[in-house]
Design a protein around this motif. Structure first.
Motif, mmCIF file in Angstrom:
data_model
loop_
_atom_site.group_PDB
_atom_site.id
_atom_site.type_symbol
_atom_site.label_atom_id
_atom_site.label_comp_id
_atom_site.label_asym_id
_atom_site.label_seq_id
_atom_site.Cartn_x
_atom_site.Cartn_y
_atom_site.Cartn_z
ATOM 1 N N ARG A 106 1.344 -1.476 -0.190
ATOM 2 C CA ARG A 106 -0.205 0.026 -0.375
ATOM 3 C C ARG A 106 0.846 1.134 -0.017
ATOM 4 N NH1 ARG A 106 -5.176 0.921 3.969
ATOM 5 N NH2 ARG A 106 -5.671 2.549 3.112
ATOM 6 N N THR A 107 2.116 1.446 0.917
ATOM 7 C CA THR A 107 2.609 2.549 0.694
ATOM 8 C C THR A 107 3.460 2.637 -0.565
ATOM 9 O OG1 THR A 107 3.559 1.796 3.349
ATOM 10 C CG2 THR A 107 4.689 2.980 2.109
ATOM 11 N N ILE A 108 4.145 1.786 -1.290
ATOM 12 C CA ILE A 108 4.680 1.301 -2.459
ATOM 13 C C ILE A 108 3.414 2.167 -3.016
ATOM 14 C CG2 ILE A 108 5.568 0.318 -4.534
ATOM 15 C CD1 ILE A 108 7.620 0.141 -1.469
ATOM 16 N N ASN A 109 2.391 1.622 -3.006
ATOM 17 C CA ASN A 109 1.356 2.362 -4.341
ATOM 18 C C ASN A 109 0.762 3.827 -4.351
ATOM 19 O OD1 ASN A 109 0.871 -0.524 -5.799
ATOM 20 N ND2 ASN A 109 -0.509 -0.671 -4.244
ATOM 21 N N ARG A 110 0.823 4.444 -2.960
ATOM 22 C CA ARG A 110 1.090 5.646 -2.611
ATOM 23 C C ARG A 110 2.215 6.926 -2.989
ATOM 24 N NH1 ARG A 110 -0.580 5.469 2.556
ATOM 25 N NH2 ARG A 110 2.062 5.506 3.225
ATOM 26 N N ARG A 111 3.700 6.148 -2.869
ATOM 27 C CA ARG A 111 4.736 6.330 -2.856
ATOM 28 C C ARG A 111 4.443 6.292 -4.547
ATOM 29 N NH1 ARG A 111 6.777 9.979 -1.045
ATOM 30 N NH2 ARG A 111 7.860 9.871 -1.432
ATOM 31 N N LEU A 118 1.885 5.545 -13.117
ATOM 32 C CA LEU A 118 0.532 5.179 -13.455
ATOM 33 C C LEU A 118 0.885 3.737 -13.431
ATOM 34 C CD1 LEU A 118 -1.296 7.503 -15.313
ATOM 35 C CD2 LEU A 118 -1.871 7.478 -12.952
ATOM 36 N N TRP A 119 -0.075 2.863 -12.915
ATOM 37 C CA TRP A 119 0.246 1.417 -13.468
ATOM 38 C C TRP A 119 -0.269 0.844 -14.621
ATOM 39 C CZ3 TRP A 119 3.767 -2.049 -12.351
ATOM 40 C CH2 TRP A 119 3.337 -3.926 -13.079
ATOM 41 N N LYS A 120 0.191 0.833 -15.883
ATOM 42 C CA LYS A 120 -0.890 1.191 -17.316
ATOM 43 C C LYS A 120 0.332 0.160 -18.248
ATOM 44 C CE LYS A 120 1.169 4.863 -19.634
ATOM 45 N NZ LYS A 120 0.178 6.454 -19.779
ATOM 46 N N GLN A 121 -0.555 -0.474 -19.412
ATOM 47 C CA GLN A 121 -0.290 -1.122 -20.162
ATOM 48 C C GLN A 121 0.772 -0.021 -21.632
ATOM 49 O OE1 GLN A 121 -0.237 -4.296 -20.620
ATOM 50 N NE2 GLN A 121 -2.824 -4.576 -19.898
ATOM 51 N N PRO A 122 2.319 -0.862 -22.295
ATOM 52 C CA PRO A 122 3.276 -0.662 -22.518
ATOM 53 C C PRO A 122 2.221 -0.833 -24.290
ATOM 54 C CG PRO A 122 3.688 -2.361 -22.331
ATOM 55 C CD PRO A 122 2.614 -2.490 -21.146
ATOM 56 N N LYS A 178 5.029 7.420 -16.309
ATOM 57 C CA LYS A 178 4.327 8.533 -15.594
ATOM 58 C C LYS A 178 3.629 8.905 -17.540
ATOM 59 C CE LYS A 178 7.354 10.836 -12.915
ATOM 60 N NZ LYS A 178 8.489 11.678 -12.448
ATOM 61 N N PRO A 179 2.457 10.179 -17.291
ATOM 62 C CA PRO A 179 1.926 10.449 -17.869
ATOM 63 C C PRO A 179 2.230 10.671 -19.195
ATOM 64 C CG PRO A 179 1.053 11.190 -15.913
ATOM 65 C CD PRO A 179 2.375 10.511 -15.708
ATOM 66 N N GLY A 180 2.144 10.381 -20.830
ATOM 67 C CA GLY A 180 2.935 10.828 -21.855
ATOM 68 C C GLY A 180 3.965 9.708 -21.829
ATOM 69 N N ASP A 181 4.383 9.062 -21.142
ATOM 70 C CA ASP A 181 6.013 7.925 -21.382
ATOM 71 C C ASP A 181 5.045 6.870 -22.167
ATOM 72 O OD1 ASP A 181 7.106 9.491 -20.225
ATOM 73 O OD2 ASP A 181 7.531 7.884 -18.601
#
Length: 197
Positions: A106-111, A118-122, A178-181
């Motif tokens: 939970r701490t890792i996700n928050r940090r 963001l946790w998203k598909q490449p 990060k957004p845009g990556d």
């Protein structure tokens, strides 16, 4: 233990528990024990709920007066270490990062979210191609674009119906981006005909 009525005594928790144990051995109930200790030591020294909890422990044979060790607060996650691990491999899940850094998931996700990840598909890329293969594709595309298109060129198109089996299946797992990556690109699987011998 003699005390003056206008000088309250501050006891450690272990000492209060020892008094509760004495009251328990004396046959007092929890209300009597709390009232006697509060009268002797000072108001608010112990309440009946605490006395009841410790009486239950004493009945089970637990006579340890010190606090049991606790796991404590989770380890503070160092931002530089976290960023280095994500840069090393953005495909690591927060659970994996937590186990490597010793913090909670939970701490890792928050940090990571605080840092803008963001946790998203490449992105998918067509295939893993060498430099000569890329050059050959570019030349073929250029030839097709410059080809004079008449109705006769359709007779040169070959079609077929074949079944292809993917032998190299890349897993397009999520990444911390990060957004845009676009992240680490994941190639589509190589097509190889399945042979039956």
């Amino acid at each position: 233990m003699a005390t003056s009525s206008n000088t309250p005594v501050q006891l450690a928790r272990e000492q209060v528990r020892l008094l509760l144990f004495y009251e328990h051995l004396s046959g007092s109930n929890t209300r009597q024990a709390a009232d006697r200790i509060n009268l002797l030591i000072g108001p608010g020294t112990v309440n009946q709920a605490t006395a009841a909890r410790w009486f239950q422990k004493f009945k089970r044979g637990e006579v340890e007066f010190k606090d049991s060790p606790r796991s404590g607060r989770p380890k503070v996650v160092v931002e530089d270490e976290l960023l280095a691990l994500v840069k090393e491999d953005p495909r690591q899940s927060s659970r994996c990062l937590a186990s490597r850094l010793g913090g909670s998931q939970r701490t890792i996700n928050r940090r990571l979210h605080d840092l803008g990840f963001l946790w998203k598909q490449p992105i998918w890329v067509p295939h893993v191609l060498s430099a000569p293969q890329l050059q050959a594709r570019a030349e073929a595309a250029d030839n097709l674009l410059s080809y004079r298109r008449t109705t006769s060129w359709l007779s040169n198109v070959i079609t077929g119906d074949e079944k292809w089996t993917l032998y190299v299946n890349y897993h397009r797992g999520r990444q911390w981006l990060k957004p845009g990556d676009s992240g680490v690109p994941t190639p589509k699987g190589e097509l190889r005909p399945k042979s039956h011998f």
